[in-house]
Write a protein that holds these residues in place. Sequence first.
Motif, PDB file in Angstrom:
ATOM      1  N   MET A  50      13.481  -7.842   3.216  1.00  0.00           N
ATOM      2  CA  MET A  50      13.630  -7.105   4.469  1.00  0.00           C
ATOM      3  C   MET A  50      12.329  -6.496   4.958  1.00  0.00           C
ATOM      4  O   MET A  50      12.290  -5.915   6.037  1.00  0.00           O
ATOM      5  CB  MET A  50      14.684  -6.004   4.289  1.00  0.00           C
ATOM      6  N   LEU A  51      11.284  -6.626   4.172  1.00  0.00           N
ATOM      7  CA  LEU A  51      10.011  -6.017   4.522  1.00  0.00           C
ATOM      8  C   LEU A  51       8.893  -6.964   4.108  1.00  0.00           C
ATOM      9  O   LEU A  51       8.899  -7.493   3.002  1.00  0.00           O
ATOM     10  CB  LEU A  51       9.852  -4.679   3.784  1.00  0.00           C
ATOM     11  N   GLU A  52       7.983  -7.173   5.016  1.00  0.00           N
ATOM     12  CA  GLU A  52       6.800  -7.972   4.740  1.00  0.00           C
ATOM     13  C   GLU A  52       5.586  -7.068   4.815  1.00  0.00           C
ATOM     14  O   GLU A  52       5.635  -5.999   5.438  1.00  0.00           O
ATOM     15  CB  GLU A  52       6.656  -9.091   5.781  1.00  0.00           C
ATOM     16  N   PHE A  53       4.505  -7.475   4.199  1.00  0.00           N
ATOM     17  CA  PHE A  53       3.289  -6.671   4.275  1.00  0.00           C
ATOM     18  C   PHE A  53       2.077  -7.571   4.444  1.00  0.00           C
ATOM     19  O   PHE A  53       2.097  -8.753   4.126  1.00  0.00           O
ATOM     20  CB  PHE A  53       3.137  -5.768   3.043  1.00  0.00           C
ATOM     21  N   ARG A 106       8.932   0.304  13.736  1.00  0.00           N
ATOM     22  CA  ARG A 106       9.010  -1.018  13.109  1.00  0.00           C
ATOM     23  C   ARG A 106       8.266  -1.090  11.786  1.00  0.00           C
ATOM     24  O   ARG A 106       7.565  -2.054  11.525  1.00  0.00           O
ATOM     25  CB  ARG A 106       8.503  -2.075  14.076  1.00  0.00           C
ATOM     26  N   GLY A 107       8.422  -0.066  10.957  1.00  0.00           N
ATOM     27  CA  GLY A 107       7.811  -0.139   9.638  1.00  0.00           C
ATOM     28  C   GLY A 107       6.896   1.022   9.348  1.00  0.00           C
ATOM     29  O   GLY A 107       7.019   2.094   9.936  1.00  0.00           O
ATOM     30  N   ALA A 108       5.971   0.778   8.450  1.00  0.00           N
ATOM     31  CA  ALA A 108       5.062   1.817   7.986  1.00  0.00           C
ATOM     32  C   ALA A 108       3.670   1.238   7.799  1.00  0.00           C
ATOM     33  O   ALA A 108       3.496   0.024   7.695  1.00  0.00           O
ATOM     34  CB  ALA A 108       5.563   2.398   6.665  1.00  0.00           C
ATOM     35  N   VAL A 109       2.715   2.139   7.754  1.00  0.00           N
ATOM     36  CA  VAL A 109       1.347   1.793   7.396  1.00  0.00           C
ATOM     37  C   VAL A 109       1.040   2.581   6.131  1.00  0.00           C
ATOM     38  O   VAL A 109       1.224   3.792   6.086  1.00  0.00           O
ATOM     39  CB  VAL A 109       0.360   2.157   8.515  1.00  0.00           C
ATOM     40  N   ILE A 110       0.609   1.869   5.108  1.00  0.00           N
ATOM     41  CA  ILE A 110       0.343   2.492   3.817  1.00  0.00           C
ATOM     42  C   ILE A 110      -1.119   2.257   3.460  1.00  0.00           C
ATOM     43  O   ILE A 110      -1.598   1.118   3.483  1.00  0.00           O
ATOM     44  CB  ILE A 110       1.237   1.888   2.716  1.00  0.00           C
ATOM     45  N   GLN A 111      -1.802   3.326   3.141  1.00  0.00           N
ATOM     46  CA  GLN A 111      -3.148   3.201   2.582  1.00  0.00           C
ATOM     47  C   GLN A 111      -2.987   3.356   1.080  1.00  0.00           C
ATOM     48  O   GLN A 111      -2.422   4.349   0.611  1.00  0.00           O
ATOM     49  CB  GLN A 111      -4.082   4.265   3.128  1.00  0.00           C
ATOM     50  N   LEU A 112      -3.424   2.356   0.351  1.00  0.00           N
ATOM     51  CA  LEU A 112      -3.288   2.444  -1.104  1.00  0.00           C
ATOM     52  C   LEU A 112      -4.623   2.182  -1.765  1.00  0.00           C
ATOM     53  O   LEU A 112      -5.530   1.637  -1.157  1.00  0.00           O
ATOM     54  CB  LEU A 112      -2.198   1.513  -1.621  1.00  0.00           C
ATOM     55  N   GLU A 113      -4.721   2.620  -2.990  1.00  0.00           N
ATOM     56  CA  GLU A 113      -5.943   2.441  -3.769  1.00  0.00           C
ATOM     57  C   GLU A 113      -5.579   1.690  -5.034  1.00  0.00           C
ATOM     58  O   GLU A 113      -4.773   2.166  -5.832  1.00  0.00           O
ATOM     59  CB  GLU A 113      -6.553   3.797  -4.111  1.00  0.00           C
ATOM     60  N   GLN A 165      -1.730   7.347   1.310  1.00  0.00           N
ATOM     61  CA  GLN A 165      -1.117   7.859   2.535  1.00  0.00           C
ATOM     62  C   GLN A 165      -0.064   6.860   2.981  1.00  0.00           C
ATOM     63  O   GLN A 165      -0.237   5.660   2.800  1.00  0.00           O
ATOM     64  CB  GLN A 165      -2.149   8.016   3.651  1.00  0.00           C
ATOM     65  N   ILE A 166       0.995   7.384   3.590  1.00  0.00           N
ATOM     66  CA  ILE A 166       2.018   6.517   4.164  1.00  0.00           C
ATOM     67  C   ILE A 166       2.499   7.156   5.461  1.00  0.00           C
ATOM     68  O   ILE A 166       2.761   8.354   5.507  1.00  0.00           O
ATOM     69  CB  ILE A 166       3.166   6.254   3.159  1.00  0.00           C
ATOM     70  N   HIS A 167       2.526   6.345   6.502  1.00  0.00           N
ATOM     71  CA  HIS A 167       2.911   6.823   7.832  1.00  0.00           C
ATOM     72  C   HIS A 167       3.915   5.858   8.438  1.00  0.00           C
ATOM     73  O   HIS A 167       3.769   4.641   8.295  1.00  0.00           O
ATOM     74  CB  HIS A 167       1.693   6.895   8.762  1.00  0.00           C
ATOM     75  N   SER A 168       4.902   6.406   9.133  1.00  0.00           N
ATOM     76  CA  SER A 168       5.819   5.562   9.903  1.00  0.00           C
ATOM     77  C   SER A 168       5.114   5.129  11.181  1.00  0.00           C
ATOM     78  O   SER A 168       4.377   5.907  11.793  1.00  0.00           O
ATOM     79  CB  SER A 168       7.080   6.346  10.275  1.00  0.00           C
ATOM     80  N   ARG A 169       5.338   3.893  11.571  1.00  0.00           N
ATOM     81  CA  ARG A 169       4.800   3.419  12.840  1.00  0.00           C
ATOM     82  C   ARG A 169       5.543   4.099  13.973  1.00  0.00           C
ATOM     83  O   ARG A 169       6.754   4.313  13.895  1.00  0.00           O
ATOM     84  CB  ARG A 169       4.930   1.905  12.949  1.00  0.00           C
ATOM     85  N   SER A 170       4.856   4.428  15.046  1.00  0.00           N
ATOM     86  CA  SER A 170       5.486   5.131  16.164  1.00  0.00           C
ATOM     87  C   SER A 170       6.502   4.256  16.895  1.00  0.00           C
ATOM     88  O   SER A 170       7.392   4.776  17.564  1.00  0.00           O
ATOM     89  CB  SER A 170       4.438   5.654  17.148  1.00  0.00           C
ATOM     90  N   ASP A 171       6.396   2.939  16.744  1.00  0.00           N
ATOM     91  CA  ASP A 171       7.374   2.052  17.379  1.00  0.00           C
ATOM     92  C   ASP A 171       8.619   1.852  16.510  1.00  0.00           C
ATOM     93  O   ASP A 171       9.524   1.115  16.871  1.00  0.00           O
ATOM     94  CB  ASP A 171       6.754   0.703  17.741  1.00  0.00           C
TER      95      ASP A 171
END
Length: 85
Positions: free
Chosen positions: A64-67, A36-43, A28-34
Amino acid sequence: FKPEDFAPHLPAESRRAIELYAEGLFRQIHSRSDGRGAVIQLEASDEAAARQALESLPLVGAGMLEFVLYGLGPYRGFVASLTSS
């Protein structure tokens, strides 16, 4: 970074995210509502495989992106309710 700084990288970022989804790594991948990035559920088989997948994203490669990785397990509330009498 400004939004326009990301624009040249977004087509490649989208393609890579779709590839990782098709490979079964991104669940799953979702954009943050603010915005400022995304939340990714990975397996992945382990943290190293998860890290390798995320590091293959063009925005990560461009600096440009940290996790942050968080390991997940079954919800303890469900487990407790199934094991109690």
